[in-house]
Design a protein around this motif. Sequence first.
Motif, PDB file in Angstrom:
ATOM      1  N   PRO A  18     192.974 -19.460  72.955  1.00  0.00           N
ATOM      2  CA  PRO A  18     192.133 -18.718  71.999  1.00  0.00           C
ATOM      3  C   PRO A  18     191.529 -17.462  72.614  1.00  0.00           C
ATOM      4  CG  PRO A  18     191.646 -21.064  71.905  1.00  0.00           C
ATOM      5  CD  PRO A  18     192.507 -20.865  73.089  1.00  0.00           C
ATOM      6  N   LEU A  19     191.171 -17.525  73.889  1.00  0.00           N
ATOM      7  CA  LEU A  19     190.632 -16.348  74.554  1.00  0.00           C
ATOM      8  C   LEU A  19     191.716 -15.285  74.717  1.00  0.00           C
ATOM      9  CD1 LEU A  19     188.100 -16.512  77.488  1.00  0.00           C
ATOM     10  CD2 LEU A  19     189.744 -14.667  77.294  1.00  0.00           C
ATOM     11  N   GLN A  20     192.951 -15.732  74.997  1.00  0.00           N
ATOM     12  CA  GLN A  20     194.071 -14.793  75.053  1.00  0.00           C
ATOM     13  C   GLN A  20     194.210 -14.037  73.736  1.00  0.00           C
ATOM     14  OE1 GLN A  20     197.688 -16.868  76.070  1.00  0.00           O
ATOM     15  NE2 GLN A  20     196.707 -18.007  77.733  1.00  0.00           N
ATOM     16  N   ALA A  21     194.106 -14.770  72.630  1.00  0.00           N
ATOM     17  CA  ALA A  21     194.262 -14.143  71.314  1.00  0.00           C
ATOM     18  C   ALA A  21     193.170 -13.113  71.065  1.00  0.00           C
ATOM     19  CB  ALA A  21     194.246 -15.217  70.225  1.00  0.00           C
ATOM     20  N   GLU A  22     191.913 -13.454  71.437  1.00  0.00           N
ATOM     21  CA  GLU A  22     190.821 -12.498  71.275  1.00  0.00           C
ATOM     22  C   GLU A  22     191.076 -11.229  72.082  1.00  0.00           C
ATOM     23  OE1 GLU A  22     186.979 -15.472  70.662  1.00  0.00           O
ATOM     24  OE2 GLU A  22     186.996 -13.947  72.212  1.00  0.00           O
ATOM     25  N   LEU A  23     191.417 -11.422  73.340  1.00  0.00           N
ATOM     26  CA  LEU A  23     191.606 -10.275  74.225  1.00  0.00           C
ATOM     27  C   LEU A  23     192.769  -9.412  73.758  1.00  0.00           C
ATOM     28  CD1 LEU A  23     190.838  -8.734  76.780  1.00  0.00           C
ATOM     29  CD2 LEU A  23     192.309 -10.297  78.079  1.00  0.00           C
ATOM     30  N   SER A  24     193.820 -10.035  73.247  1.00  0.00           N
ATOM     31  CA  SER A  24     194.987  -9.262  72.821  1.00  0.00           C
ATOM     32  C   SER A  24     194.632  -8.312  71.685  1.00  0.00           C
ATOM     33  CB  SER A  24     196.132 -10.198  72.403  1.00  0.00           C
ATOM     34  OG  SER A  24     195.827 -10.873  71.199  1.00  0.00           O
ATOM     35  N   GLU A  25     193.736  -8.723  70.801  1.00  0.00           N
ATOM     36  CA  GLU A  25     193.322  -7.835  69.714  1.00  0.00           C
ATOM     37  C   GLU A  25     192.607  -6.599  70.254  1.00  0.00           C
ATOM     38  OE1 GLU A  25     191.134  -9.661  66.635  1.00  0.00           O
ATOM     39  OE2 GLU A  25     192.625 -11.210  66.221  1.00  0.00           O
TER      40      GLU A  25
ATOM     41  N   LYS B  92     195.187  -2.070  85.526  1.00  0.00           N
ATOM     42  CA  LYS B  92     193.833  -1.586  85.795  1.00  0.00           C
ATOM     43  C   LYS B  92     193.023  -1.485  84.501  1.00  0.00           C
ATOM     44  CE  LYS B  92     191.360   2.223  88.084  1.00  0.00           C
ATOM     45  NZ  LYS B  92     190.534   2.634  86.945  1.00  0.00           N
ATOM     46  N   LEU B  93     193.627  -0.889  83.466  1.00  0.00           N
ATOM     47  CA  LEU B  93     192.925  -0.760  82.196  1.00  0.00           C
ATOM     48  C   LEU B  93     192.733  -2.122  81.545  1.00  0.00           C
ATOM     49  CD1 LEU B  93     191.649   0.934  79.996  1.00  0.00           C
ATOM     50  CD2 LEU B  93     193.931   1.387  79.071  1.00  0.00           C
ATOM     51  N   LEU B  94     193.730  -2.998  81.667  1.00  0.00           N
ATOM     52  CA  LEU B  94     193.594  -4.349  81.115  1.00  0.00           C
ATOM     53  C   LEU B  94     192.383  -5.045  81.736  1.00  0.00           C
ATOM     54  CD1 LEU B  94     194.567  -6.767  79.457  1.00  0.00           C
ATOM     55  CD2 LEU B  94     196.133  -7.325  81.330  1.00  0.00           C
TER      56      LEU B  94
ATOM     57  N   ALA C 281     186.873  -7.072  81.550  1.00  0.00           N
ATOM     58  CA  ALA C 281     185.544  -7.101  82.157  1.00  0.00           C
ATOM     59  C   ALA C 281     184.475  -6.629  81.184  1.00  0.00           C
ATOM     60  CB  ALA C 281     185.538  -6.237  83.418  1.00  0.00           C
ATOM     61  N   GLU C 282     184.768  -5.563  80.432  1.00  0.00           N
ATOM     62  CA  GLU C 282     183.788  -5.036  79.487  1.00  0.00           C
ATOM     63  C   GLU C 282     183.477  -6.039  78.379  1.00  0.00           C
ATOM     64  OE1 GLU C 282     181.197  -2.523  77.440  1.00  0.00           O
ATOM     65  OE2 GLU C 282     181.981  -2.380  79.480  1.00  0.00           O
ATOM     66  N   GLU C 283     184.503  -6.744  77.931  1.00  0.00           N
ATOM     67  CA  GLU C 283     184.326  -7.654  76.805  1.00  0.00           C
ATOM     68  C   GLU C 283     183.753  -9.002  77.222  1.00  0.00           C
ATOM     69  OE1 GLU C 283     184.344  -8.920  72.866  1.00  0.00           O
ATOM     70  OE2 GLU C 283     184.670  -6.910  73.682  1.00  0.00           O
ATOM     71  N   TYR C 284     184.131  -9.512  78.412  1.00  0.00           N
ATOM     72  CA  TYR C 284     183.800 -10.898  78.744  1.00  0.00           C
ATOM     73  C   TYR C 284     182.910 -11.075  79.975  1.00  0.00           C
ATOM     74  CZ  TYR C 284     187.257 -12.165  75.297  1.00  0.00           C
ATOM     75  OH  TYR C 284     187.932 -12.300  74.120  1.00  0.00           O
ATOM     76  N   LEU C 285     182.835 -10.105  80.847  1.00  0.00           N
ATOM     77  CA  LEU C 285     182.103 -10.320  82.096  1.00  0.00           C
ATOM     78  C   LEU C 285     180.708  -9.705  82.097  1.00  0.00           C
ATOM     79  CD1 LEU C 285     184.972  -9.845  84.714  1.00  0.00           C
ATOM     80  CD2 LEU C 285     184.256 -11.910  83.487  1.00  0.00           C
TER      81      LEU C 285
END
Length: 607
Positions: A452-459, A475-477, A482-486
């Motif tokens: 489920p986290l993969q799906a969120e990040l992919s969007e 690098k951008l990934l 990091a911006e979204e989850y860390l």
Amino acid sequence: MRKANNMSTSYLEEPPLPELRLPARLARQGQPWWNPQLSFSPPTARYRRPEPQIAAAAVERRWPSRVIENAPLWCSVDLRDGNQALPNPMDPTRKSKLFALLVAMGFKEIEVGYPSASATDFDFVRQLVERDLIPDDVTISVFTPARAELIDRTFESLAGVRNAIVHLCNATAPEWRKVVFALDEERITQLALDAAERVLRGADRMPSAAVRFEYSPEAFNLTEPEFALALCNAVAARWCATPDRPVTLNLPSTVEVDTPNVYADQIEWMHRNLDNRGSIILSVHPHNDRGTAVASAELAMMAGADRVEGTLFGNGERTGNVCLVTLALNLLTRGIDPQLDFSDIDGIRRVVEWCTQMPVHDRHPYSGNLVYTAFSGTHQDAIKKGFDALEQAALKAGTAPGEQPWRVPYLPIDPQDLGRSYEAVVRINSQSGKGGIAYVLKTVFRLELPRPLQAELSEAVQKISDARGQEVGPKLLWEVFAEEYLKTDDYLRVTDHSGHPDDGDDRVCVHVLYTVDGREIHGEGAGIDQLSAFKVAMAQCGIQIETADVITQAARAEECGEIAAYSRVVTERGATWGAGLADNIGDAVLRALTSSVNRALRGSRTF
């Protein structure tokens, strides 16, 4: 009026649409209703399907039921045929570099030039001989047309050589006989035999050298088979072919004009009808005018060919020669030893590009920059699952993944077997999905995100790729992840905690600071683990956590620390995922829980 073709226009500039032949005419008669294609009136009347040189009824085909079991004898013609096709022919430095590469790769027959055609080729052959650059187990080949003065000049270039092949050639097809040379079959035959005799006498004057002979009826595939057979038999007999000193009969598809099965029929017919077959090395030299040289070579091998002439990456006149890289690595994917070394395919490509001053296409089989790269989400997901299955099979067998049978969807060969890394196997753009993102995070950063986290990040990644119109590199990934989850310090942060059950303590205390509408609310909680203590502290802040799940794993990337934790927290705002990275489990879990709550407070998408 059509505009002149502007070859100088950069492919980086957006071009106008071409002025095509319009309007279109009706569909062909009898075309089914479900095929709406129209005729754009190409000049089809100017072209004729070539008459087959061997009638289908006369062929008892055996090659379709055969399989290739061994590599052929390879002969690289990069330094002669390939060099003749270059806009800027190789200088001695580049020729020497390419010769050294071919030797290092394991070629034992190398056609090094056309010494009677130019001083450059003559001098290069002399350089190889005089500087003793030819290994004892390598035989150089030199090409000569069937003309007396050119044959003599060719032998002059070989003075002092240990092992050599003199490659004699003359055109035999009807169009060449009539249009180019104005000679009938009898005079063409006599020309070939006179030249073969002169080659034989030249070799007799070099008793200390092991000189063998090769004959090519140029445009063999367009020559009447009975005439080609009689001519090849006559030349081989003039050279006294024996099993100890076999003659190479090279049958080129000088201009590829038909489907590969026709060439296979021609080769099999010759293979089964040649005199003294045990004293003949049957060779093929496919060209690529129709783009099927590799298929022609493979079918010819099934039809009886012992030897293949070609070039690395298919460089040659017009559309090129058969690509020996593709042909050899096709064998490897079937479990057949190609008897050539491709363990550094990128290094091979770079040398060839430097020597020829021509690039290898990014999609060239096995060697292009992008041939092991998947951008499509469905492909990426299948590749990731293939690698996972390979790892599991290796773990079960107690071996390394590199020792397991290769079974990875969309990858016919293991890039590591050719000196490639896995880093570029999956690259992320707007076409990619969660499988590709998961693959990159796992292979580059050693993180295995829950699905489920993969799906969120992919969007989130897809939105960025769409907006920028380009791929998202590792690098951008990482920056997006990091911006979204860390981030753990926007609404809620852990100010202190103590006690770690994994160290033997039986209680954990957690202190948090929650900032809402400019107000700061402090919370404190205690429990048997980080999760229970965190829930109590959050309740004091007025945030009720209904349920929470935490997954931890080892992480070994520099950005990650030692431990990664992923948490799914359910509050009144819904369920959100978070991630945390730290050097120990306790810190990682608290960071993941804080990430989940902050994402909920920020209004992140819930599930």
